[in-house]
Design an enzyme around this catalytic site. Structure first.
Site, PDB file in Angstrom:
ATOM      1  N   TRP A  68       3.474   2.485 -10.943  1.00 40.26           N
ATOM      2  CA  TRP A  68       3.156   1.416  -9.993  1.00 40.26           C
ATOM      3  C   TRP A  68       3.919   0.148 -10.293  1.00 40.26           C
ATOM      4  O   TRP A  68       4.383  -0.547  -9.390  1.00 40.26           O
ATOM      5  CB  TRP A  68       1.650   1.174  -9.916  1.00 40.26           C
ATOM      6  CG  TRP A  68       0.976   2.283  -9.170  1.00 40.26           C
ATOM      7  CD1 TRP A  68       0.090   3.181  -9.668  1.00 40.26           C
ATOM      8  CD2 TRP A  68       1.180   2.652  -7.786  1.00 40.26           C
ATOM      9  NE1 TRP A  68      -0.272   4.085  -8.682  1.00 40.26           N
ATOM     10  CE2 TRP A  68       0.374   3.780  -7.538  1.00 40.26           C
ATOM     11  CE3 TRP A  68       1.975   2.140  -6.755  1.00 40.26           C
ATOM     12  CZ2 TRP A  68       0.335   4.405  -6.289  1.00 40.26           C
ATOM     13  CZ3 TRP A  68       1.933   2.764  -5.509  1.00 40.26           C
ATOM     14  CH2 TRP A  68       1.123   3.869  -5.292  1.00 40.26           C
ATOM     15  N   ASP A  71      -1.530  -6.473 -11.050  1.00 39.42           N
ATOM     16  CA  ASP A  71      -1.976  -5.412 -10.156  1.00 39.42           C
ATOM     17  C   ASP A  71      -3.119  -4.693 -10.876  1.00 39.42           C
ATOM     18  O   ASP A  71      -2.888  -3.941 -11.820  1.00 39.42           O
ATOM     19  CB  ASP A  71      -0.821  -4.445  -9.859  1.00 39.42           C
ATOM     20  CG  ASP A  71      -1.256  -3.262  -8.990  1.00 39.42           C
ATOM     21  OD1 ASP A  71      -2.452  -3.174  -8.644  1.00 39.42           O
ATOM     22  OD2 ASP A  71      -0.393  -2.419  -8.666  1.00 39.42           O
ATOM     23  N   LYS A 113      -9.778   2.358  -5.001  1.00 32.29           N
ATOM     24  CA  LYS A 113      -9.908   3.016  -6.298  1.00 32.29           C
ATOM     25  C   LYS A 113     -11.295   2.737  -6.867  1.00 32.29           C
ATOM     26  O   LYS A 113     -12.004   3.646  -7.251  1.00 32.29           O
ATOM     27  CB  LYS A 113      -8.841   2.524  -7.278  1.00 32.29           C
ATOM     28  CG  LYS A 113      -7.413   2.515  -6.731  1.00 32.29           C
ATOM     29  CD  LYS A 113      -6.837   3.895  -6.531  1.00 32.29           C
ATOM     30  CE  LYS A 113      -5.559   3.940  -5.723  1.00 32.29           C
ATOM     31  NZ  LYS A 113      -4.388   3.335  -6.315  1.00 32.29           N
TER      32      LYS A 113
HETATM   33  C1  PLP Z   1      -3.097   3.010  -5.662  1.00 31.15           C
HETATM   34  C2  PLP Z   1      -2.333   1.946  -6.312  1.00 31.15           C
HETATM   35  C3  PLP Z   1      -1.420   1.170  -5.600  1.00 31.15           C
HETATM   36  C4  PLP Z   1      -1.088   1.408  -4.131  1.00 31.15           C
HETATM   37  O1  PLP Z   1      -2.129   1.022  -3.302  1.00 31.15           O
HETATM   38  P1  PLP Z   1      -1.981   1.130  -1.702  1.00 31.15           P
HETATM   39  O2  PLP Z   1      -3.264   0.573  -1.230  1.00 31.15           O
HETATM   40  O3  PLP Z   1      -1.767   2.566  -1.374  1.00 31.15           O
HETATM   41  O4  PLP Z   1      -0.814   0.309  -1.316  1.00 31.15           O
HETATM   42  C5  PLP Z   1      -0.768   0.159  -6.283  1.00 31.15           C
HETATM   43  N1  PLP Z   1      -1.005  -0.087  -7.573  1.00 31.15           N
HETATM   44  C6  PLP Z   1      -1.869   0.653  -8.299  1.00 31.15           C
HETATM   45  C7  PLP Z   1      -2.092   0.333  -9.744  1.00 31.15           C
HETATM   46  C8  PLP Z   1      -2.563   1.688  -7.693  1.00 31.15           C
HETATM   47  O5  PLP Z   1      -3.423   2.423  -8.403  1.00 31.15           O
END
Ligand code: PLP
Length: 370
Positions: A109, A179, A203
């Site tokens: 990511w 993030d 998540k």
């Molecule tokens: C799932 C995830 C993303 C992407 O998220 P989207 O909502 O599909 O854009 C980005 N960063 C991390 C750490 C993730 O687990």
């Protein structure tokens, strides 16, 4: 519909969209046709109605309480997932500064975030875990930070590799942008250490469709007037996330999850204890398997959210998944980019699900020698 034919629930180890707390789903079900005091579904009412305003403020104030949010931070509810933030953050925070953005790469990511930032301006990789296939996070001493960066980006939990920071890296006074998509609200966090914390909801915090952005107020001044309205943090902050129609149902669900964390779990410290206990159960089985199960992450960087490991062969991994499914343990396949097994055990995964997976792992190893 006959209640007797309702499909029983499995233990869902999906990485995202992922398991939600059962009491949250039940409350949403009870309130689906008519929000209390409103008489219509939350999906049917104006985002500018008093009733929705109450939903939005409730979600915001519960998140703020859980995070111990300092007064100089704002909470925004945006769309476009974490992926849009990969672009929106450099557009707002880096554009016009003439400074580079530093990226700490601890997995897939982080690399995706970097790719988007490269379209916007100058980036600098402050650390890259590639050499050891992204199995750990850096120490502060290993970071090669730019002398004058506009921001430093990190991924607190790499969802695909199963690697997690234990604490925020020290980056001085440069805004640290995190993030936290796959570990937001999983443990206490000192918000003051960050300029921005962002997380797509699907998540650990709610359904897909909404992304929570926690941003320090002074950074809003960096959003340039020339940005398209939707892409400007300043515009969203000025309009309390109501510049356009926000994902109303998803925001409502985030509010219910926050309430569950407060009232049923007892806050983030308690949630962290439970998460640590669940993860320890799985890693203990891994470590006691005599090398049958091989964890991807270095022990000191193991994720409490995504437990990633391999079996002796891909064939055994396929068998493991089929046998797990027959026990009601689903979505355990690792991400297509790394293979193996990934058990995502977010806040809402009950201890019983983890216990059942441990039992499966022990039984399987015993009956399928390498
Ligand atoms: C799932 C995830 C993303 C992407 O998220 P989207 O909502 O599909 O854009 C980005 N960063 C991390 C750490 C993730 O687990």
């Amino acid at each position: 519909m006959d209640a007797a034919v309702v499909t029983p629930r499995v233990f869902n180890f999906a990485a995202g969209p992922a398991v939600l707390p059962l009491p949250v789903l039940e409350q949403a079900q009870r309130e689906l046709l008519a929000l209390p005091g409103c008489g219509a579904s939350v999906m049917e009412i104006s985002h500018r109605s008093k009733a929705f305003e109450a939903v939005l403020e409730d979600a915001k104030s519960r998140l703020a309480a859980l995070l111990g949010l300092p007064a100089n931070y704002r909470i925004l509810f945006l769309q476009g997932g974490a992926r849009l933030q990969f672009s929106m953050i450099p557009m707002n925070i880096v554009r016009g500064t003439g400074q580079p953005a530093d990226y700490i790469l601890t997995g897939s990511w982080g690399k995706n975030a970097l790719k988007e930032a490269q379209r916007e301006g100058t980036v600098h990789v402050a650390w890259d875990g590639k050499a050891s296939n992204y199995d750990h996070v850096p120490t502060d001493a290993e970071l090669q930070l730019s002398p004058h960066a506009a921001m430093v980006h990190m991924t607190s939990n790499e969802t695909i590799e199963g690697v997690q920071f234990r604490r925020a890296p020290a980056v001085g006074t440069v805004p640290l942008v995190c993030d936290a998509s796959s570990d937001f609200l999983s443990r206490p966090v000192d918000v003051r250490q960050y300029g921005i914390i962002y997380a797509c909801a699907q998540k650990n915090v709610g359904p897909s469709g909404v992304t929570v952005v926690v941003i320090r107020e002074d950074l809003l001044a960096r959003s340039q007037e020339s940005l398209p309205g939707y892409l400007s943090f300043a515009v969203h902050a000025e309009n309390n996330s109501l510049w356009n129609t926000p994902p109303t149902f998803a925001i409502y669900m985030v509010g219910l999850v926050a309430r569950w964390l407060q009232d049923e779990i007892g806050g983030l410290a308690r949630m962290h204890e439970l998460n640590a206990r669940k993860a320890a159960r799985l890693y203990d089985v891994l470590d006691a398997s005599g090398g049958y199960y091989r964890g991807h992450a270095r022990p000191d960087c193991r994720s409490l959210m995504n437990v990633t490991f391999r079996l002796p062969t891909p064939e055994l991994e396929a068998e493991f998944l089929t046998a797990a499914k027959s026990r009601g343990l689903v979505e355990l396949k690792g991400h297509r980019s790394v293979g193996g097994i990934r058990a995502s055990i977010y806040n809402a995964m009950p201890v019983a699900g983890v216990e059942k997976l441990c039992e499966h792992m022990q039984d399987f190893a015993q009956h399928h020698p390498a």
